[in-house]
Design a protein around this motif. Structure first.
Motif, PDB file in Angstrom:
ATOM      1  N   GLY A   1     107.420  61.464 -51.136  1.00 38.51           N
ATOM      2  CA  GLY A   1     107.474  60.043 -50.792  1.00 38.51           C
ATOM      3  C   GLY A   1     106.106  59.475 -50.507  1.00 38.51           C
ATOM      4  O   GLY A   1     105.767  58.371 -50.948  1.00 38.51           O
ATOM      5  N   ALA A   2     105.288  60.221 -49.759  1.00 43.17           N
ATOM      6  CA  ALA A   2     103.938  59.754 -49.458  1.00 43.17           C
ATOM      7  C   ALA A   2     103.115  59.619 -50.734  1.00 43.17           C
ATOM      8  O   ALA A   2     102.398  58.627 -50.924  1.00 43.17           O
ATOM      9  CB  ALA A   2     103.262  60.721 -48.486  1.00 43.17           C
ATOM     10  N   PHE A   3     103.226  60.601 -51.598  1.00 41.29           N
ATOM     11  CA  PHE A   3     102.478  60.561 -52.858  1.00 41.29           C
ATOM     12  C   PHE A   3     102.928  59.393 -53.728  1.00 41.29           C
ATOM     13  O   PHE A   3     102.097  58.696 -54.327  1.00 41.29           O
ATOM     14  CB  PHE A   3     102.664  61.882 -53.603  1.00 41.29           C
ATOM     15  CG  PHE A   3     101.825  62.004 -54.844  1.00 41.29           C
ATOM     16  CD1 PHE A   3     100.451  62.168 -54.759  1.00 41.29           C
ATOM     17  CD2 PHE A   3     102.413  61.960 -56.096  1.00 41.29           C
ATOM     18  CE1 PHE A   3      99.674  62.277 -55.902  1.00 41.29           C
ATOM     19  CE2 PHE A   3     101.646  62.066 -57.244  1.00 41.29           C
ATOM     20  CZ  PHE A   3     100.261  62.234 -57.145  1.00 41.29           C
TER      21      PHE A   3
ATOM     22  N   TYR B   1     103.010  71.793 -44.744  1.00 38.79           N
ATOM     23  CA  TYR B   1     102.611  71.426 -46.108  1.00 38.79           C
ATOM     24  C   TYR B   1     102.416  69.924 -46.354  1.00 38.79           C
ATOM     25  O   TYR B   1     101.548  69.544 -47.134  1.00 38.79           O
ATOM     26  CB  TYR B   1     103.602  71.967 -47.148  1.00 38.79           C
ATOM     27  CG  TYR B   1     103.783  73.451 -47.104  1.00 38.79           C
ATOM     28  CD1 TYR B   1     102.695  74.311 -47.218  1.00 38.79           C
ATOM     29  CD2 TYR B   1     105.047  74.014 -46.927  1.00 38.79           C
ATOM     30  CE1 TYR B   1     102.858  75.692 -47.161  1.00 38.79           C
ATOM     31  CE2 TYR B   1     105.216  75.391 -46.876  1.00 38.79           C
ATOM     32  CZ  TYR B   1     104.117  76.226 -46.996  1.00 38.79           C
ATOM     33  OH  TYR B   1     104.276  77.584 -46.936  1.00 38.79           O
ATOM     34  N   ALA B   2     103.210  69.085 -45.746  1.00 41.08           N
ATOM     35  CA  ALA B   2     103.147  67.653 -46.067  1.00 41.08           C
ATOM     36  C   ALA B   2     101.869  66.990 -45.562  1.00 41.08           C
ATOM     37  O   ALA B   2     101.384  66.026 -46.164  1.00 41.08           O
ATOM     38  CB  ALA B   2     104.362  66.930 -45.498  1.00 41.08           C
ATOM     39  N   GLY B   3     101.299  67.472 -44.477  1.00 35.99           N
ATOM     40  CA  GLY B   3     100.157  66.818 -43.860  1.00 35.99           C
ATOM     41  C   GLY B   3      98.966  66.649 -44.781  1.00 35.99           C
ATOM     42  O   GLY B   3      98.253  65.642 -44.726  1.00 35.99           O
ATOM     43  N   GLY B   4      98.715  67.640 -45.621  1.00 36.25           N
ATOM     44  CA  GLY B   4      97.604  67.548 -46.548  1.00 36.25           C
ATOM     45  C   GLY B   4      97.760  66.388 -47.513  1.00 36.25           C
ATOM     46  O   GLY B   4      96.778  65.714 -47.869  1.00 36.25           O
ATOM     47  N   VAL B   5      98.985  66.129 -47.924  1.00 41.59           N
ATOM     48  CA  VAL B   5      99.258  65.007 -48.816  1.00 41.59           C
ATOM     49  C   VAL B   5      99.076  63.689 -48.068  1.00 41.59           C
ATOM     50  O   VAL B   5      98.525  62.725 -48.604  1.00 41.59           O
ATOM     51  CB  VAL B   5     100.671  65.115 -49.423  1.00 41.59           C
ATOM     52  CG1 VAL B   5     100.970  63.905 -50.319  1.00 41.59           C
ATOM     53  CG2 VAL B   5     100.816  66.401 -50.213  1.00 41.59           C
ATOM     54  N   TYR B   6      99.528  63.642 -46.808  1.00 40.23           N
ATOM     55  CA  TYR B   6      99.338  62.423 -46.016  1.00 40.23           C
ATOM     56  C   TYR B   6      97.851  62.062 -45.938  1.00 40.23           C
ATOM     57  O   TYR B   6      97.475  60.892 -46.076  1.00 40.23           O
ATOM     58  CB  TYR B   6      99.858  62.605 -44.582  1.00 40.23           C
ATOM     59  CG  TYR B   6     101.308  62.964 -44.440  1.00 40.23           C
ATOM     60  CD1 TYR B   6     102.251  62.638 -45.416  1.00 40.23           C
ATOM     61  CD2 TYR B   6     101.759  63.640 -43.315  1.00 40.23           C
ATOM     62  CE1 TYR B   6     103.580  62.966 -45.266  1.00 40.23           C
ATOM     63  CE2 TYR B   6     103.094  63.963 -43.145  1.00 40.23           C
ATOM     64  CZ  TYR B   6     104.008  63.636 -44.127  1.00 40.23           C
ATOM     65  OH  TYR B   6     105.322  63.967 -43.975  1.00 40.23           O
ATOM     66  N   CYS B   7      97.013  63.062 -45.707  1.00 37.93           N
ATOM     67  CA  CYS B   7      95.570  62.813 -45.604  1.00 37.93           C
ATOM     68  C   CYS B   7      95.021  62.294 -46.924  1.00 37.93           C
ATOM     69  O   CYS B   7      94.175  61.384 -46.947  1.00 37.93           O
ATOM     70  CB  CYS B   7      94.852  64.097 -45.202  1.00 37.93           C
ATOM     71  SG  CYS B   7      95.261  64.701 -43.543  1.00 37.93           S
ATOM     72  N   LYS B   8      95.489  62.866 -48.013  1.00 40.59           N
ATOM     73  CA  LYS B   8      95.061  62.420 -49.339  1.00 40.59           C
ATOM     74  C   LYS B   8      95.476  60.967 -49.584  1.00 40.59           C
ATOM     75  O   LYS B   8      94.699  60.157 -50.112  1.00 40.59           O
ATOM     76  CB  LYS B   8      95.690  63.325 -50.395  1.00 40.59           C
ATOM     77  CG  LYS B   8      95.282  63.051 -51.819  1.00 40.59           C
ATOM     78  CD  LYS B   8      96.122  63.869 -52.798  1.00 40.59           C
ATOM     79  CE  LYS B   8      96.157  65.326 -52.450  1.00 40.59           C
ATOM     80  NZ  LYS B   8      96.957  66.115 -53.413  1.00 40.59           N
ATOM     81  N   VAL B   9      96.684  60.642 -49.178  1.00 36.53           N
ATOM     82  CA  VAL B   9      97.186  59.277 -49.348  1.00 36.53           C
ATOM     83  C   VAL B   9      96.355  58.302 -48.526  1.00 36.53           C
ATOM     84  O   VAL B   9      95.982  57.217 -48.998  1.00 36.53           O
ATOM     85  CB  VAL B   9      98.675  59.203 -48.961  1.00 36.53           C
ATOM     86  CG1 VAL B   9      99.155  57.756 -48.904  1.00 36.53           C
ATOM     87  CG2 VAL B   9      99.514  60.003 -49.943  1.00 36.53           C
TER      88      VAL B   9
ATOM     89  N   ILE C   1     104.596  54.810 -41.174  1.00 39.49           N
ATOM     90  CA  ILE C   1     105.559  55.910 -41.298  1.00 39.49           C
ATOM     91  C   ILE C   1     104.817  57.211 -41.580  1.00 39.49           C
ATOM     92  O   ILE C   1     105.060  58.242 -40.942  1.00 39.49           O
ATOM     93  CB  ILE C   1     106.587  55.623 -42.412  1.00 39.49           C
ATOM     94  CG1 ILE C   1     107.515  54.481 -42.011  1.00 39.49           C
ATOM     95  CG2 ILE C   1     107.405  56.879 -42.732  1.00 39.49           C
ATOM     96  CD1 ILE C   1     108.484  54.065 -43.100  1.00 39.49           C
ATOM     97  N   ILE C   2     103.893  57.159 -42.533  1.00 39.63           N
ATOM     98  CA  ILE C   2     103.138  58.352 -42.895  1.00 39.63           C
ATOM     99  C   ILE C   2     102.246  58.793 -41.731  1.00 39.63           C
ATOM    100  O   ILE C   2     102.136  59.982 -41.429  1.00 39.63           O
ATOM    101  CB  ILE C   2     102.294  58.085 -44.159  1.00 39.63           C
ATOM    102  CG1 ILE C   2     103.216  57.808 -45.351  1.00 39.63           C
ATOM    103  CG2 ILE C   2     101.375  59.263 -44.467  1.00 39.63           C
ATOM    104  CD1 ILE C   2     102.512  57.279 -46.579  1.00 39.63           C
ATOM    105  N   GLY C   3     101.624  57.830 -41.056  1.00 42.12           N
ATOM    106  CA  GLY C   3     100.772  58.162 -39.925  1.00 42.12           C
ATOM    107  C   GLY C   3     101.529  58.828 -38.794  1.00 42.12           C
ATOM    108  O   GLY C   3     101.042  59.784 -38.177  1.00 42.12           O
ATOM    109  N   THR C   4     102.718  58.338 -38.527  1.00 41.99           N
ATOM    110  CA  THR C   4     103.550  58.955 -37.489  1.00 41.99           C
ATOM    111  C   THR C   4     103.947  60.370 -37.889  1.00 41.99           C
ATOM    112  O   THR C   4     103.904  61.301 -37.073  1.00 41.99           O
ATOM    113  CB  THR C   4     104.811  58.109 -37.232  1.00 41.99           C
ATOM    114  OG1 THR C   4     104.412  56.826 -36.736  1.00 41.99           O
ATOM    115  CG2 THR C   4     105.722  58.777 -36.205  1.00 41.99           C
TER     116      THR C   4
END
Length: 215
Positions: A90-92, A117-125, A105-108
């Protein structure tokens, strides 16, 4: 096996492999009040979650071919599911469609770090959005999680994102965290101390390429 044990297994499969208490309890994560259908998962999760991080033309072509079908509803359903596969997808999706309304939402999700695993994608986003609020979330994450050397989470990804944003914005947030970073990796002998943005920039090129593609 009792209900408590079954629930623990479900949480582990979803990505809640490390249970921890962080000072972000007042933040209410966005969560669905329903289960995703298997049809939805088969179409909007399985073909994507393992490929996030690829940069070849086949991957880019796949993303551009489905971009016009990615709706706000699809992104919300993914972000609201308690599973690392759906959340990172979803973040991607929000990044490649440039839907910045999902930043909070992603920041929270990043700050609470409920699943792996998801956190790395959040940072990329956040690096792709390059909004002041994205920088704020990354700084908050690093302020806390770099002081927790036993939580081997997404600190490197956040440091890479901050360094990249400093480079393109002529800011200096990275230095705020460098001493804590050095302390954080003392018990991680196989972690590279140096923070580089080469791979991140390659991933951001993919996002920007798909984002600019005219549906």
């Amino acid at each position: 096996m009792d209900d408590k044990e079954i629930e623990a297994i479900k949480l582990h499969v979803a990505g809640a492999t490390v249970r921890h208490t962080a000072p972000f309890d007042d933040l209410k994560p966005f969560k669905n009040d329903f289960e995703l259908t298997q049809d939805f998962i088969d179409k909007w999760v399985i073909p994507f979650y393992m490929n996030i991080g690829q940069s070849d033309n086949e991957w880019i072509n796949k993303l551009t071919s489905v971009k016009k079908e990615i709706t706000t509803d699809i992104i919300e359903k993914n972000l609201g599911d308690f599973n690392w596969r759906t959340r990172q997808t979803g973040a991607f999706f929000s990044a490649i469609t440039n839907q910045t309304q999902f930043v909070d939402i992603i920041g929270t999700h990043l700050l609470k770090s409920e699943v792996c695993y998801a956190g790395g994608v959040y940072c990329k986003v956040f690096a792709s959005f390059n909004l002041p609020k994205c920088v704020d979330y990354l700084n908050l994450y690093l302020d806390y999680y770099l002081t927790k050397p036993d939580l081997w989470f997404d600190q490197r990804d956040a440091m890479e994102a901050i360094l990249y944003l400093d480079k393109i914005n002529s800011t200096n947030h990275f230095d705020r965290h460098i001493n804590n970073w050095a302390e954080f990796i003392k018990n991680k002998p196989y972690w590279d101390k140096e923070i580089k943005t080469d791979n991140l920039e390659k991933q951001l090129t993919v996002i920007e390429t798909v984002r600019q593609y005219a549906c």
